[in-house]
Design a protein around this motif. Structure first.
Motif, PDB file in Angstrom:
ATOM      1  N   ASN A 289       0.821  -1.212   0.000  1.00 27.77           N
ATOM      2  CA  ASN A 289       0.000   0.000   0.000  1.00 27.77           C
ATOM      3  C   ASN A 289       0.848   1.251   0.000  1.00 27.77           C
ATOM      4  O   ASN A 289       0.510   2.251  -0.635  1.00 27.77           O
ATOM      5  CB  ASN A 289      -0.941  -0.001   1.205  1.00 27.77           C
ATOM      6  CG  ASN A 289      -2.062  -1.012   1.050  1.00 27.77           C
ATOM      7  OD1 ASN A 289      -2.165  -1.684   0.022  1.00 27.77           O
ATOM      8  ND2 ASN A 289      -2.903  -1.133   2.068  1.00 27.77           N
ATOM      9  N   ARG A 290       1.977   1.238   0.732  1.00 23.95           N
ATOM     10  CA  ARG A 290       2.867   2.410   0.744  1.00 23.95           C
ATOM     11  C   ARG A 290       3.430   2.687  -0.638  1.00 23.95           C
ATOM     12  O   ARG A 290       3.543   3.847  -1.059  1.00 23.95           O
ATOM     13  CB  ARG A 290       4.009   2.186   1.746  1.00 23.95           C
ATOM     14  CG  ARG A 290       3.574   2.164   3.205  1.00 23.95           C
ATOM     15  CD  ARG A 290       4.789   2.247   4.107  1.00 23.95           C
ATOM     16  NE  ARG A 290       4.392   2.072   5.492  1.00 23.95           N
ATOM     17  CZ  ARG A 290       4.779   1.075   6.285  1.00 23.95           C
ATOM     18  NH1 ARG A 290       5.608   0.156   5.808  1.00 23.95           N
ATOM     19  NH2 ARG A 290       4.391   1.006   7.529  1.00 23.95           N
ATOM     20  N   ILE A 291       3.821   1.624  -1.354  1.00 20.03           N
ATOM     21  CA  ILE A 291       4.376   1.813  -2.697  1.00 20.03           C
ATOM     22  C   ILE A 291       3.292   2.312  -3.654  1.00 20.03           C
ATOM     23  O   ILE A 291       3.538   3.195  -4.493  1.00 20.03           O
ATOM     24  CB  ILE A 291       5.000   0.490  -3.195  1.00 20.03           C
ATOM     25  CG1 ILE A 291       6.189   0.112  -2.305  1.00 20.03           C
ATOM     26  CG2 ILE A 291       5.450   0.614  -4.648  1.00 20.03           C
ATOM     27  CD1 ILE A 291       6.707  -1.295  -2.537  1.00 20.03           C
ATOM     28  N   ILE A 292       2.077   1.778  -3.535  1.00 20.16           N
ATOM     29  CA  ILE A 292       0.955   2.262  -4.355  1.00 20.16           C
ATOM     30  C   ILE A 292       0.676   3.734  -4.052  1.00 20.16           C
ATOM     31  O   ILE A 292       0.464   4.546  -4.965  1.00 20.16           O
ATOM     32  CB  ILE A 292      -0.301   1.403  -4.101  1.00 20.16           C
ATOM     33  CG1 ILE A 292      -0.104  -0.004  -4.673  1.00 20.16           C
ATOM     34  CG2 ILE A 292      -1.541   2.051  -4.715  1.00 20.16           C
ATOM     35  CD1 ILE A 292      -1.214  -0.975  -4.323  1.00 20.16           C
ATOM     36  N   ASN A 293       0.684   4.096  -2.758  1.00 18.53           N
ATOM     37  CA  ASN A 293       0.460   5.493  -2.376  1.00 18.53           C
ATOM     38  C   ASN A 293       1.547   6.410  -2.924  1.00 18.53           C
ATOM     39  O   ASN A 293       1.278   7.555  -3.302  1.00 18.53           O
ATOM     40  CB  ASN A 293       0.392   5.615  -0.855  1.00 18.53           C
ATOM     41  CG  ASN A 293      -0.895   5.025  -0.294  1.00 18.53           C
ATOM     42  OD1 ASN A 293      -1.875   4.870  -1.003  1.00 18.53           O
ATOM     43  ND2 ASN A 293      -0.884   4.699   0.987  1.00 18.53           N
TER      44      ASN A 293
ATOM     45  N   LYS B  66       5.640  -7.144 -10.389  1.00 20.22           N
ATOM     46  CA  LYS B  66       5.346  -8.482 -10.881  1.00 20.22           C
ATOM     47  C   LYS B  66       4.245  -9.145 -10.056  1.00 20.22           C
ATOM     48  O   LYS B  66       3.884 -10.295 -10.308  1.00 20.22           O
ATOM     49  CB  LYS B  66       6.606  -9.349 -10.870  1.00 20.22           C
ATOM     50  CG  LYS B  66       7.705  -8.801 -11.776  1.00 20.22           C
ATOM     51  CD  LYS B  66       8.711  -9.845 -12.140  1.00 20.22           C
ATOM     52  CE  LYS B  66       8.133 -10.897 -13.047  1.00 20.22           C
ATOM     53  NZ  LYS B  66       7.718 -10.393 -14.369  1.00 20.22           N
ATOM     54  N   ASP B  67       3.722  -8.435  -9.072  1.00 17.37           N
ATOM     55  CA  ASP B  67       2.663  -8.949  -8.209  1.00 17.37           C
ATOM     56  C   ASP B  67       1.306  -8.666  -8.868  1.00 17.37           C
ATOM     57  O   ASP B  67       0.892  -7.506  -8.997  1.00 17.37           O
ATOM     58  CB  ASP B  67       2.748  -8.276  -6.840  1.00 17.37           C
ATOM     59  CG  ASP B  67       1.769  -8.843  -5.833  1.00 17.37           C
ATOM     60  OD1 ASP B  67       0.732  -9.387  -6.251  1.00 17.37           O
ATOM     61  OD2 ASP B  67       2.037  -8.730  -4.627  1.00 17.37           O
ATOM     62  N   ILE B  68       0.606  -9.728  -9.301  1.00 18.14           N
ATOM     63  CA  ILE B  68      -0.667  -9.543 -10.009  1.00 18.14           C
ATOM     64  C   ILE B  68      -1.688  -8.838  -9.121  1.00 18.14           C
ATOM     65  O   ILE B  68      -2.392  -7.913  -9.552  1.00 18.14           O
ATOM     66  CB  ILE B  68      -1.221 -10.910 -10.479  1.00 18.14           C
ATOM     67  CG1 ILE B  68      -0.261 -11.561 -11.458  1.00 18.14           C
ATOM     68  CG2 ILE B  68      -2.598 -10.740 -11.121  1.00 18.14           C
ATOM     69  CD1 ILE B  68      -0.649 -12.960 -11.871  1.00 18.14           C
ATOM     70  N   ASN B  69      -1.775  -9.262  -7.851  1.00 19.90           N
ATOM     71  CA  ASN B  69      -2.763  -8.666  -6.953  1.00 19.90           C
ATOM     72  C   ASN B  69      -2.464  -7.190  -6.701  1.00 19.90           C
ATOM     73  O   ASN B  69      -3.376  -6.358  -6.614  1.00 19.90           O
ATOM     74  CB  ASN B  69      -2.792  -9.428  -5.627  1.00 19.90           C
ATOM     75  CG  ASN B  69      -3.980  -9.057  -4.773  1.00 19.90           C
ATOM     76  OD1 ASN B  69      -5.115  -9.122  -5.206  1.00 19.90           O
ATOM     77  ND2 ASN B  69      -3.721  -8.622  -3.542  1.00 19.90           N
ATOM     78  N   MET B  70      -1.171  -6.860  -6.626  1.00 24.34           N
ATOM     79  CA  MET B  70      -0.799  -5.462  -6.415  1.00 24.34           C
ATOM     80  C   MET B  70      -1.166  -4.616  -7.636  1.00 24.34           C
ATOM     81  O   MET B  70      -1.573  -3.454  -7.511  1.00 24.34           O
ATOM     82  CB  MET B  70       0.695  -5.355  -6.117  1.00 24.34           C
ATOM     83  CG  MET B  70       1.158  -3.963  -5.721  1.00 24.34           C
ATOM     84  SD  MET B  70       2.876  -3.973  -5.187  1.00 24.34           S
ATOM     85  CE  MET B  70       3.178  -2.215  -4.969  1.00 24.34           C
ATOM     86  N   ARG B  71      -1.051  -5.204  -8.832  1.00 20.44           N
ATOM     87  CA  ARG B  71      -1.441  -4.465 -10.040  1.00 20.44           C
ATOM     88  C   ARG B  71      -2.940  -4.178 -10.011  1.00 20.44           C
ATOM     89  O   ARG B  71      -3.381  -3.096 -10.399  1.00 20.44           O
ATOM     90  CB  ARG B  71      -1.053  -5.262 -11.292  1.00 20.44           C
ATOM     91  CG  ARG B  71       0.443  -5.380 -11.506  1.00 20.44           C
ATOM     92  CD  ARG B  71       0.787  -5.660 -12.953  1.00 20.44           C
ATOM     93  NE  ARG B  71       0.353  -6.969 -13.401  1.00 20.44           N
ATOM     94  CZ  ARG B  71       1.079  -8.075 -13.330  1.00 20.44           C
ATOM     95  NH1 ARG B  71       2.292  -8.023 -12.793  1.00 20.44           N
ATOM     96  NH2 ARG B  71       0.615  -9.224 -13.777  1.00 20.44           N
TER      97      ARG B  71
ATOM     98  N   ILE C  92      -4.287   4.508 -10.033  1.00 23.68           N
ATOM     99  CA  ILE C  92      -3.055   4.671 -10.814  1.00 23.68           C
ATOM    100  C   ILE C  92      -3.372   4.346 -12.273  1.00 23.68           C
ATOM    101  O   ILE C  92      -3.895   3.272 -12.591  1.00 23.68           O
ATOM    102  CB  ILE C  92      -1.940   3.760 -10.271  1.00 23.68           C
ATOM    103  CG1 ILE C  92      -1.602   4.170  -8.831  1.00 23.68           C
ATOM    104  CG2 ILE C  92      -0.701   3.844 -11.146  1.00 23.68           C
ATOM    105  CD1 ILE C  92      -0.536   3.318  -8.197  1.00 23.68           C
ATOM    106  N   GLN C  93      -3.053   5.283 -13.148  1.00 14.87           N
ATOM    107  CA  GLN C  93      -3.474   5.160 -14.542  1.00 14.87           C
ATOM    108  C   GLN C  93      -2.675   4.104 -15.310  1.00 14.87           C
ATOM    109  O   GLN C  93      -3.225   3.441 -16.186  1.00 14.87           O
ATOM    110  CB  GLN C  93      -3.354   6.520 -15.230  1.00 14.87           C
ATOM    111  CG  GLN C  93      -4.325   7.556 -14.654  1.00 14.87           C
ATOM    112  CD  GLN C  93      -4.069   8.948 -15.195  1.00 14.87           C
ATOM    113  OE1 GLN C  93      -3.192   9.135 -16.032  1.00 14.87           O
ATOM    114  NE2 GLN C  93      -4.828   9.918 -14.710  1.00 14.87           N
ATOM    115  N   GLN C  94      -1.385   3.966 -15.006  1.00 15.83           N
ATOM    116  CA  GLN C  94      -0.564   2.990 -15.724  1.00 15.83           C
ATOM    117  C   GLN C  94       0.135   2.065 -14.737  1.00 15.83           C
ATOM    118  O   GLN C  94       0.937   2.499 -13.904  1.00 15.83           O
ATOM    119  CB  GLN C  94       0.473   3.678 -16.606  1.00 15.83           C
ATOM    120  CG  GLN C  94      -0.129   4.225 -17.910  1.00 15.83           C
ATOM    121  CD  GLN C  94       0.944   4.549 -18.922  1.00 15.83           C
ATOM    122  OE1 GLN C  94       1.479   5.642 -18.925  1.00 15.83           O
ATOM    123  NE2 GLN C  94       1.265   3.605 -19.778  1.00 15.83           N
ATOM    124  N   VAL C  95      -0.185   0.778 -14.839  1.00 19.83           N
ATOM    125  CA  VAL C  95       0.446  -0.262 -14.021  1.00 19.83           C
ATOM    126  C   VAL C  95       0.909  -1.355 -14.966  1.00 19.83           C
ATOM    127  O   VAL C  95       0.126  -1.820 -15.808  1.00 19.83           O
ATOM    128  CB  VAL C  95      -0.536  -0.839 -12.978  1.00 19.83           C
ATOM    129  CG1 VAL C  95       0.183  -1.800 -12.051  1.00 19.83           C
ATOM    130  CG2 VAL C  95      -1.196   0.276 -12.188  1.00 19.83           C
TER     131      VAL C  95
END
Length: 464
Positions: free
Chosen positions: A116-120, A139-144, A152-155
């Motif tokens: 979550n911190r990296i996504i934020n 490379k984490d599907i769930n994180m994408r 986030i517009q581009q993952v």
């Protein structure tokens, strides 16, 4: 390049574990590593697992760029990435983002875990740098999925070393023509070279399919089989083998049970082929054929001096020191498939146990851990690298570059049985070498189609 055209790539920890030098793979674009990623690398680097080495390599790569006289302000702003011999098109910057100092509010996720911190961080940078494109790479599907849901517009997945998008497109090592091959063309040139017969046919008569060196050719007649020895812009030269001749090959008392095993055995026994890659489902005969061919080449034909068997140990046992005995004895539990195969090869002997001990000594069979192969140069040996599907591209490269003069490497694996948390069928090192070596004249790749272990195993493979 205009500033707005350069993307900002935010890297997740698993990208650097998958490819420690991934920071050099984004050409003219800028790379940002959140502080949370450094903390995760720090926790991983001292673990007794193979992935800890990748963490240390990634940390050293970051230190080489950001260490020395670089000021904290420069590190946050971005330090130019140095050009490397294998990455000559790099012109972006690398920076560390202090995500712990930012108060995430709008659209942010609960900061109770590192993902979550990296996504934020990516969300914050996306708002801060508009209209520049900010791309979260993981490379984490769930994180994408979470990142997309968070706004986030581009993952993206990290695909620099991914050569195919779907495992169904992976080269099988043979091409099957519909109908009778010889009815396709009457424009054939034939020449003899000793016992071998080589045919040349025009490429335009064979359709639009891609062909490559050492690819096998089959048709529906049940008789024709060839192996490509040379490809030019206008014609294809192939060695005439014939399916019946392949099925009559023999190595250490073992004969092929189908044409796919016949093609594999032909490649295994050919001294001109230095690398043989065997893929296929469980029970298709990969290990049995490799071991039989190795014993035939070492003991009967005397072409090599010894057999070295190695494989990647499961994560729970990557450090084999807790097991008693020598290196060979420690590796025995993980190479039970090899010892089982030796038992099958000698089950009809008067004294199977004595035969196995004799052959182990006669063929100088050595069990080695892949963790201790770095720095070695292996000469005049047959090396069997089992369970390759669990190796990364860099690990397999390490193994292949150990092979010295007069050594034959046999790689085998089943892409449906990957145990590693960091690999999928398309990112496995086995997939990587199948695609990379498919047009190398010193290698052959065969997908062993069909389960021959037992009718129970065949039914399970088809229906479970």
């Amino acid at each position: 390049m205009e500033q707005d055209d350069r993307k900002l790539f935010v890297l997740d920890t698993n990208v650097l574990l998958h490819e420690p030098l991934a920071i050099y793979s984004f050409k003219e674009h800028d790379v940002i590593v959140p502080m949370t990623v450094l903390e995760e690398l720090d926790l991983i680097k001292d673990r007794k697992r193979d992935v800890s080495r990748d963490a240390r390599v990634a940390i050293r790569a970051l230190e080489d760029i950001l260490g020395g006289q670089t000021t904290p302000e420069q590190i946050v702003r971005g330090v130019p990435l140095p050009r490397r011999e294998d990455h000559g098109d790099v012109s972006g910057t690398l920076s560390i983002f202090p995500d712990h100092q930012i108060e995430f509010t709008i659209g942010s996720m609960p900061g109770d875990n590192n993902d979550n911190r990296i996504i934020n961080t990516a969300l914050h940078l996306q708002q801060l740098h508009q209209p520049r494109k900010v791309v979260l790479v993981t490379k984490d599907i769930n994180m994408r999925l979470k990142a997309k849901g968070a706004g986030i517009q581009q993952v993206e997945d990290y695909r620099t070393d991914q050569l195919i998008d779907d495992i169904r497109f992976l080269t099988k090592g043979f091409h099957r023509f519909e109908g009778d091959f010889w009815e396709r063309t009457d424009d054939v040139t034939t020449e003899s070279d000793g016992r071998h017969t080589v045919h040349s046919v025009p490429l335009d008569k064979l359709g639009d399919d891609m062909f490559y060196t050492n690819q096998y050719l089959l048709d529906d007649s049940g008789e024709f089989c060839g192996r490509i020895v040379e490809k030019t812009p206008t014609e294809l030269k192939f060695l005439d083998l014939g399916q019946e001749r392949l099925l009559n090959l023999e190595a250490w008392g073992i004969r092929p049970k189908n044409v796919y095993q016949g093609m594999a055995m032909q490649a295994l026994l050919d001294p001109e082929i230095d690398l043989v890659i065997l893929t296929g489902p469980a029970g298709c005969g990969k290990t049995l054929l490799a071991m039989a061919a190795a014993l035939e080449l070492v003991v009967e034909r005397g072409k090599y001096e010894k057999v070295i068997v190695t494989r990647n140990t499961p994560e729970i046992a990557e450090s084999i020191g807790f097991l008693p005995g020598t290196e060979e004895e420690k590796m025995t539990p993980w190479l039970a498939a090899i010892t089982d195969t030796l038992e099958v090869l000698h089950k009809n002997d008067v004294n199977p146990s004595g035969s196995m001990n004799y052959i182990m000594d006669k063929a100088n069979i050595q069990f080695k851990s892949i963790n201790f192969m770095r720095g070695r140069s292996i000469q005049n040996s047959v090396v069997i690298l089992d369970e390759c599907q669990n190796l990364t591209a860099s690990q397999i490269k390490t193994m292949i570059t150990r092979m010295g003069e007069g050594t034959k490497l046999i790689c085998s694996g089943n892409l449906a049985q990957i145990d590693s948390n960091y690999l999928t069928a398309v990112t496995s090192g086995l997939t990587y070498i199948v695609e990379r070596f498919k047009d190398f004249d010193g290698s052959a790749n065969i997908y062993l189609n069909g389960v021959v272990r037992s009718r129970l195993a065949e039914f399970a493979e088809e229906n479970l």
